[in-house]
Design an enzyme around this catalytic site. Structure first.
Site, short mmCIF file in Angstrom:
data_model
loop_
_atom_site.label_atom_id
_atom_site.label_comp_id
_atom_site.label_asym_id
_atom_site.label_seq_id
_atom_site.Cartn_x
_atom_site.Cartn_y
_atom_site.Cartn_z
N TRP A 68 50.56 -58.70 -55.87
CA TRP A 68 49.23 -58.57 -56.45
C TRP A 68 48.85 -59.79 -57.27
CZ3 TRP A 68 45.73 -55.79 -54.31
CH2 TRP A 68 46.13 -54.71 -53.52
N ASP A 92 45.50 -57.55 -64.96
CA ASP A 92 45.29 -56.55 -63.92
C ASP A 92 46.19 -55.37 -64.24
OD1 ASP A 92 45.18 -54.97 -61.68
OD2 ASP A 92 45.71 -56.54 -60.25
N LYS A 110 44.65 -45.05 -59.19
CA LYS A 110 46.06 -44.78 -59.47
C LYS A 110 46.17 -43.83 -60.68
CE LYS A 110 46.76 -49.19 -57.34
NZ LYS A 110 47.47 -48.89 -56.10
#
Lengths: 358, 358
Positions: free
Chosen positions: A102, A171, A195
């Site tokens: 990511w 993030d 999530k």
């Protein structure tokens, strides 16, 4: 079928009570004669949802008025572009840490927009980890430092955030609101909802307002944080239903108590890592002090055994345990809404499987 | 409260049968032990939804393989930027028609990105209208011509699309799939879902694939149509629930028969315009041959009477009739899912109100 144990990495399990409320209200929202999905985003009904969701995020995360709380479309991946567009001035350099898949995606997009310095790179290391404060090679006068708070795929997590002069940008897609965070340490925090916070279709952005003023005037309105701050995330029609579910989830966290959720997350992860460490049959993927409390990753002695493990687990109602296709292995995502009894049940299954196959 | 008649401009009324299916499946989707909101976007369950939604759009609109059908986040307003980023090359000029508030927004964003020629401007005219083919002042070798198929706020609609050499790009947010359209006439069609297709949170983009190849390589991945074409709208986690509802809506349209829906739309609009034209108490806002079949706009003799009309209508279960705050007056949005009996009931109310106040 009974409710399964859903270990998916995102979209992920939601609190059952939230789903039941959404179901009960779906056709006729609070005697309005219409669904919340059909309700004007400029009307009182949706406005109350939108405002409560923001207020709940502010309360749960301790967000001061120096920050805007935004609900934007496009997921965290759109933020990979918005952040350098808004914060990385011409001639400036932004620092990024590479801790895995990511972080690498965020870096790739930032490089298309401006100058990027890789402040630390452990993205390809196995066992997986995040960088330490000590190894950061920061740019003098850098525009910001970007980190990936939790690598969903590899299961590595920053346990202590770095202290830097430049604005810290994180993030937090896969660990937002899963543990205490001092928002004042950050210039910008962002996270896809799907999530810990709700369904897919929206991203939460928490930004220190003054940072939104750096953006070039020629930037399209949609790409400017300043636009969304000025319009209260209503520059265009927001993703109302995703924000409605987010609101129900934040209510659920408040009802449980945020600290209770945080404690349970530590406890659930400790239980699962305990089972992994109990003998040599299972081996954790991440360096011990970087182990994620959200995405627990491990290997078995062979890929054949991993496939068998996933198959037998699935048959017993443990879904989504297959590791990301890019890395293989096993991954159990145990976000806020994942029940402790599901972890206990998985641990019992793991012991049994280990005994039979070890 | 009974189900109201929801005349909101978007988010807007959805088919009741769609809402009931969504409710029934919400907690446990097809015996999977989880909600579709909790289901991995890479899993079989969601993949089937995603693929069926695309197939249904292709079937209902007659979309050939020369075109990609994309589901993107950010609403139609994000397309205002994506279109010039992808289609307006350096040194080129794009033609735009200005027909009202939404066209003006598209123009404003395009001007931030490249050269724009206003091919026709009737955006400020009252009564409202769209341009005619004859008045278009097109650029030789223009990158594309952008039109707003239906102006949601003013209630003006293109009845015949212009024939031009450059690719025709249309914002169909408020009349997509409400009438027959020859997709082959267009280079790109886009629409937010939240009027005729579903809830807010996603936009449908239908693009001739070859047009996606013009984009500069340095463009962020998220902003490139080529990215989304290559990834089947799965570059990042899609807005799964919005697409799930879109799929249910397309199934509903197929079950009714698209032509039946189209015919009903013409009939509903004719009924309502008939009531407006019945005497001088009501007066339509748009030029007669540009009247929208989706957003019917009209005035009363005074703003005081308009306020009273809206108040009494609301009390009788007619919601969302207030015109957009920028223009005032009355607006009845009667999209595909709006029932004919709701139009009939409104017409009866209008007759009664006109008799008492005219």
């Amino acid at each position: 079928m009974a409710r399964c144990y859903n270990f998916c990495a995102g979209p992920a399990t939601l609190p059952q009570a939230v789903l039941e409320t959404a179901r009960d209200e779906l056709v006729d929202y609070q005697n309005s004669g219409m669904s919340i999905m059909e309700s004007s985003h400029r009307g009182k009904q949706y406005a109350a949802v939108h405002e409560e969701a923001e207020a709940n995020i502010r309360e749960l995360m301790g967000v001061s008025d120096d920050y805007a709380v935004l609900f934007l479309q496009g997921g965290a991946s759109t933020q990979f572009a918005y952040i350098p567009i808004n914060l990385l001035g011409e001639g400036q350099t932004a620092d990024y840490t590479n801790s895995g898949a990511w972080a690498a995606k965020a870096i790739k997009e930032a490089k298309l927009i401006g100058n990027v310095n890789i402040a630390a790179d452990c993205g390809a290391e196995i066992p997986t980890r995040v960088p330490s404060q000590e190894e950061l090679q920061l740019t003098d006068g850098g525009a910001y430092l970007h980190i990936t708070s939790n690598e969903t795929i590899s299961g590595a997590q920053w346990k202590t955030y770095p202290t830097v002069d430049a604005p810290l940008v994180a993030d937090m897609s896969s660990d937002i609101l899963s543990r205490p965070v001092d928002v004042n340490q950050f210039g910008l925090i962002y996270a896809g909802l799907q999530k810990n916070l709700g369904p897919s279709g929206a991203a939460l952005v928490i930004i220190r307002k003054e940072l939104a003023e750096r953006v070039p005037a020629s930037t399209p309105s949609m790409f400017k944080y300043a636009t969304h701050i000025a319009q209260g995330s209503m520059f265009n029609t927001p993703p109302c239903f995703s924000i409605y579910i987010l609101n129900l989830v934040t209510r659920w966290i408040k009802a449980q108590g945020a600290q209770t959720i945080f404690d349970q997350n530590v406890s659930k992860a400790a239980t699962l890592y305990g089972a992994i460490d109990a003998d040599d049959f299972y081996s954790g993927t991440a360096v011990t002090d970087c182990r994620s409390d959200m995405n627990v990753t491990w290997r078995l002695p062979s890929e054949a055994l991993e496939a068998e493990f996933i198959k037998q687990a699935e048959a017993q109602g443990f879904k989504g345990l297959k590791g990301h296709r890019s890395v293989g292995g096993i991954r159990a995502s145990i976000y806020n809404a994942f029940p402790a009894e599901g972890v206990d049940a998985l641990v019992a299954f793991m012991k049994d499987f280990g005994l039979k196959n070890g």
